[in-house]
Design a protein around this motif. Structure first.
Motif, PDB file in Angstrom:
ATOM      1  N   GLU A 120       0.823  -1.208   0.000  1.00 27.71           N
ATOM      2  CA  GLU A 120       0.000   0.000   0.000  1.00 27.71           C
ATOM      3  C   GLU A 120       0.858   1.259   0.000  1.00 27.71           C
ATOM      4  OE1 GLU A 120      -2.519  -0.438   3.387  1.00 27.71           O
ATOM      5  OE2 GLU A 120      -3.617  -2.144   2.534  1.00 27.71           O
ATOM      6  N   SER A 121       1.830   1.330   0.872  1.00 27.20           N
ATOM      7  CA  SER A 121       2.717   2.498   0.935  1.00 27.20           C
ATOM      8  C   SER A 121       3.880   2.175   1.861  1.00 27.20           C
ATOM      9  CB  SER A 121       1.979   3.733   1.454  1.00 27.20           C
ATOM     10  OG  SER A 121       1.556   3.530   2.801  1.00 27.20           O
ATOM     11  N   VAL A 122       4.903   3.019   1.807  1.00 30.51           N
ATOM     12  CA  VAL A 122       6.044   2.901   2.716  1.00 30.51           C
ATOM     13  C   VAL A 122       6.365   4.295   3.255  1.00 30.51           C
ATOM     14  CG1 VAL A 122       6.989   0.902   1.482  1.00 30.51           C
ATOM     15  CG2 VAL A 122       7.781   3.205   0.909  1.00 30.51           C
ATOM     16  N   PRO A 123       7.028   4.391   4.405  1.00 28.41           N
ATOM     17  CA  PRO A 123       7.368   5.709   4.955  1.00 28.41           C
ATOM     18  C   PRO A 123       8.361   6.464   4.073  1.00 28.41           C
ATOM     19  CG  PRO A 123       7.487   4.006   6.646  1.00 28.41           C
ATOM     20  CD  PRO A 123       7.361   3.294   5.335  1.00 28.41           C
ATOM     21  N   THR A 124       8.389   7.768   4.263  1.00 28.30           N
ATOM     22  CA  THR A 124       9.303   8.628   3.522  1.00 28.30           C
ATOM     23  C   THR A 124      10.729   8.481   4.052  1.00 28.30           C
ATOM     24  OG1 THR A 124       7.560  10.234   3.090  1.00 28.30           O
ATOM     25  CG2 THR A 124       9.830  11.027   2.907  1.00 28.30           C
ATOM     26  N   GLY A 125      11.687   8.500   3.139  1.00 32.13           N
ATOM     27  CA  GLY A 125      13.092   8.458   3.514  1.00 32.13           C
ATOM     28  C   GLY A 125      13.947   8.808   2.320  1.00 32.13           C
ATOM     29  N   ASP A 126      15.245   8.956   2.551  1.00 31.26           N
ATOM     30  CA  ASP A 126      16.127   9.233   1.418  1.00 31.26           C
ATOM     31  C   ASP A 126      16.965   8.026   1.022  1.00 31.26           C
ATOM     32  OD1 ASP A 126      17.720   9.382   3.665  1.00 31.26           O
ATOM     33  OD2 ASP A 126      18.657  11.288   3.152  1.00 31.26           O
ATOM     34  N   VAL A 127      16.899   6.960   1.800  1.00 34.15           N
ATOM     35  CA  VAL A 127      17.526   5.715   1.390  1.00 34.15           C
ATOM     36  C   VAL A 127      16.701   4.554   1.941  1.00 34.15           C
ATOM     37  CG1 VAL A 127      19.125   5.658   3.371  1.00 34.15           C
ATOM     38  CG2 VAL A 127      19.667   4.377   1.282  1.00 34.15           C
ATOM     39  N   TYR A 128      16.507   3.556   1.089  1.00 35.62           N
ATOM     40  CA  TYR A 128      15.723   2.378   1.450  1.00 35.62           C
ATOM     41  C   TYR A 128      16.601   1.138   1.357  1.00 35.62           C
ATOM     42  CZ  TYR A 128      11.635   5.357   1.032  1.00 35.62           C
ATOM     43  OH  TYR A 128      10.735   6.373   1.212  1.00 35.62           O
ATOM     44  N   VAL A 129      16.499   0.288   2.353  1.00 34.20           N
ATOM     45  CA  VAL A 129      17.142  -1.023   2.276  1.00 34.20           C
ATOM     46  C   VAL A 129      16.036  -2.071   2.299  1.00 34.20           C
ATOM     47  CG1 VAL A 129      19.384  -0.397   3.244  1.00 34.20           C
ATOM     48  CG2 VAL A 129      17.521  -1.062   4.776  1.00 34.20           C
ATOM     49  N   ILE A 130      16.153  -3.028   1.393  1.00 33.87           N
ATOM     50  CA  ILE A 130      15.151  -4.096   1.282  1.00 33.87           C
ATOM     51  C   ILE A 130      15.929  -5.406   1.171  1.00 33.87           C
ATOM     52  CG2 ILE A 130      13.042  -4.840   0.145  1.00 33.87           C
ATOM     53  CD1 ILE A 130      12.989  -2.182  -1.335  1.00 33.87           C
ATOM     54  N   LYS A 131      16.066  -6.091   2.284  1.00 35.06           N
ATOM     55  CA  LYS A 131      16.895  -7.296   2.304  1.00 35.06           C
ATOM     56  C   LYS A 131      16.029  -8.548   2.411  1.00 35.06           C
ATOM     57  CE  LYS A 131      20.495  -9.649   4.979  1.00 35.06           C
ATOM     58  NZ  LYS A 131      19.660 -10.661   5.672  1.00 35.06           N
ATOM     59  N   LYS A 132      16.230  -9.436   1.460  1.00 30.37           N
ATOM     60  CA  LYS A 132      15.542 -10.723   1.447  1.00 30.37           C
ATOM     61  C   LYS A 132      14.029 -10.556   1.584  1.00 30.37           C
ATOM     62  CE  LYS A 132      19.018 -13.559   0.934  1.00 30.37           C
ATOM     63  NZ  LYS A 132      19.114 -14.452  -0.248  1.00 30.37           N
ATOM     64  N   VAL A 133      13.498  -9.581   0.865  1.00 29.42           N
ATOM     65  CA  VAL A 133      12.056  -9.338   0.824  1.00 29.42           C
ATOM     66  C   VAL A 133      11.534  -9.519  -0.598  1.00 29.42           C
ATOM     67  CG1 VAL A 133      10.270  -7.552   1.032  1.00 29.42           C
ATOM     68  CG2 VAL A 133      12.014  -7.786   2.807  1.00 29.42           C
ATOM     69  N   ILE A 134      12.202  -8.920  -1.561  1.00 26.53           N
ATOM     70  CA  ILE A 134      11.740  -8.971  -2.944  1.00 26.53           C
ATOM     71  C   ILE A 134      11.629 -10.414  -3.433  1.00 26.53           C
ATOM     72  CG2 ILE A 134      12.272  -8.282  -5.318  1.00 26.53           C
ATOM     73  CD1 ILE A 134      11.316  -6.016  -3.492  1.00 26.53           C
ATOM     74  N   HIS A 135      12.521 -11.282  -2.960  1.00 25.16           N
ATOM     75  CA  HIS A 135      12.488 -12.684  -3.425  1.00 25.16           C
ATOM     76  C   HIS A 135      11.246 -13.431  -2.945  1.00 25.16           C
ATOM     77  CE1 HIS A 135      14.393 -14.972   0.220  1.00 25.16           C
ATOM     78  NE2 HIS A 135      13.634 -13.983   0.637  1.00 25.16           N
TER      79      HIS A 135
END
Length: 329
Positions: free
Chosen positions: A224-239
């Motif tokens: 639905e949405s994600v919080p605002t930030g200037d850098v995002y890390v997404i570890k072992k989620v997309i898979h």
């Protein structure tokens, strides 16, 4: 040297070893053997088990290097088996998790191969993560298993990425918070946001993944949405997700990202060729359990394009995990 038929037979019995590991963990055998070798009769009495049946399981695990039969029906723990003790932060919870509901789903792998859909949904009546949300005990085990599975890789990611240009990092699907904890410890100028489902946020709040100073805890749905930030890390989620839903997660990061922001996707890339690699096994588990997939670099490039992002480079860590750095297209 085993002949081809013998090699196939050994592969076919792989499920027996996997379940035998779960049995000795549940019975607490590694803890009992931590003090020294014991007879099967002693182990059976301590665990209220049948001695002969327990011996047959122990005998199966001895050639795998988990235990050693030092005298007839007497076993000691090996260095390999020692990581299964309850005082070790090793893979014991992962073995327990993967050999419970995920194991039952995998029995229906043919359904996934024929339909392209996760067998877990057929067996349990709901998608994996919905099911975990309704089963807190198994969700807690899943979080502990992810801590075990992430050993070393969180530190590798935290060391490999340059976070100096950023001020607010959002860990999307951050679960227990182990990765964010490692990043914040190395970057005192950063403020953090731990974003996950309520069960993941609860684990992080309780310190399952380490200290999280300067962190805002946000429960939500990254579709639905994600919080605002200037850098995002997404570890072992997309898979965990198919291309359509994975692109939605990345699109939401793109929408919420501040100007000149970055997205760091940490995943293990599927290598070319026929060489053995654990990620190929995990890929098929993803097919049956979540409907997700492990991807090649080319597949990630296409996924970023669909999400309005551009792959800038792939950062190799000191471990098997890689970091795909992307910016707005």
């Amino acid at each position: 040297m085993p002949n081809p038929s013998q090699q196939i037979m050994r592969l076919g019995f792989g499920f027996a070893v996997s379940q035998a590991l779960r049995v000795i963990i549940e019975l607490g055998i590694p803890d009992l053997l931590a003090v020294g070798e014991q007879s099967v009769d002693e182990l059976a009495a301590a665990t209220q088990s049948d001695a002969d049946a327990l011996y047959r399981v122990m005998r199966l695990l001895a050639p795998e290097g988990v235990v050693r039969e030092v005298l007839p029906r007497h076993f000691e723990l090996t260095e390999v088996g020692a990581v299964l003790r309850s005082d070790q932060s090793g893979p014991r919870d992962f073995v327990r998790m993967i050999n419970s509901e995920a194991y039952l789903a995998f029995e229906q792998l043919m359904h996934s191969v024929r339909t392209g859909k996760p067998a877990f949904d057929k067996v349990f009546g709901s998608p994996r993560f919905d099911w975990l949300s309704a089963h807190p005990e198994q969700a807690a085990l899943f979080q502990r298993a992810m801590v075990a599975l992430g050993q070393g890789s969180n530190e590798a990611v935290a060391d490999a990425c340059d976070f100096k240009p950023f001020t607010r990092i959002v860990d999307v699907g951050g679960g227990h918070g182990q990765l964010l904890s490692a990043i914040l410890a190395r970057n005192p100028h950063l403020d953090g946001v731990l974003f996950d489902l309520p069960s993941g946020v609860a684990a992080a709040r309780q310190g399952a993944g380490g200290d999280l100073p300067r962190t805002e805890f946000v429960a939500g749905n990254f579709f639905e949405s994600v919080p605002t930030g200037d850098v995002y890390v997404i570890k072992k989620v997309i898979h965990d997700w198919d291309d359509r839903r994975a692109a939605v997660i990345l699109q939401n990061c793109r929408k919420a990202m501040l100007p000149n922001g970055k997205v760091f996707v940490a995943e293990t890339l599927v290598p070319p060729g026929d060489e053995p690699n654990q990620i190929k096994g995990i890929d098929v588990v993803m097919l049956a359990v979540t409907g997700g997939l492990e991807r090649t670099q080319t597949q990630y490039e296409s996924l970023f394009d669909a999400a309005g992002l551009r792959l800038q480079r792939v950062i190799q860590t000191r471990g098997s995990i890689s970091i795909l750095e992307a910016s707005a297209a």
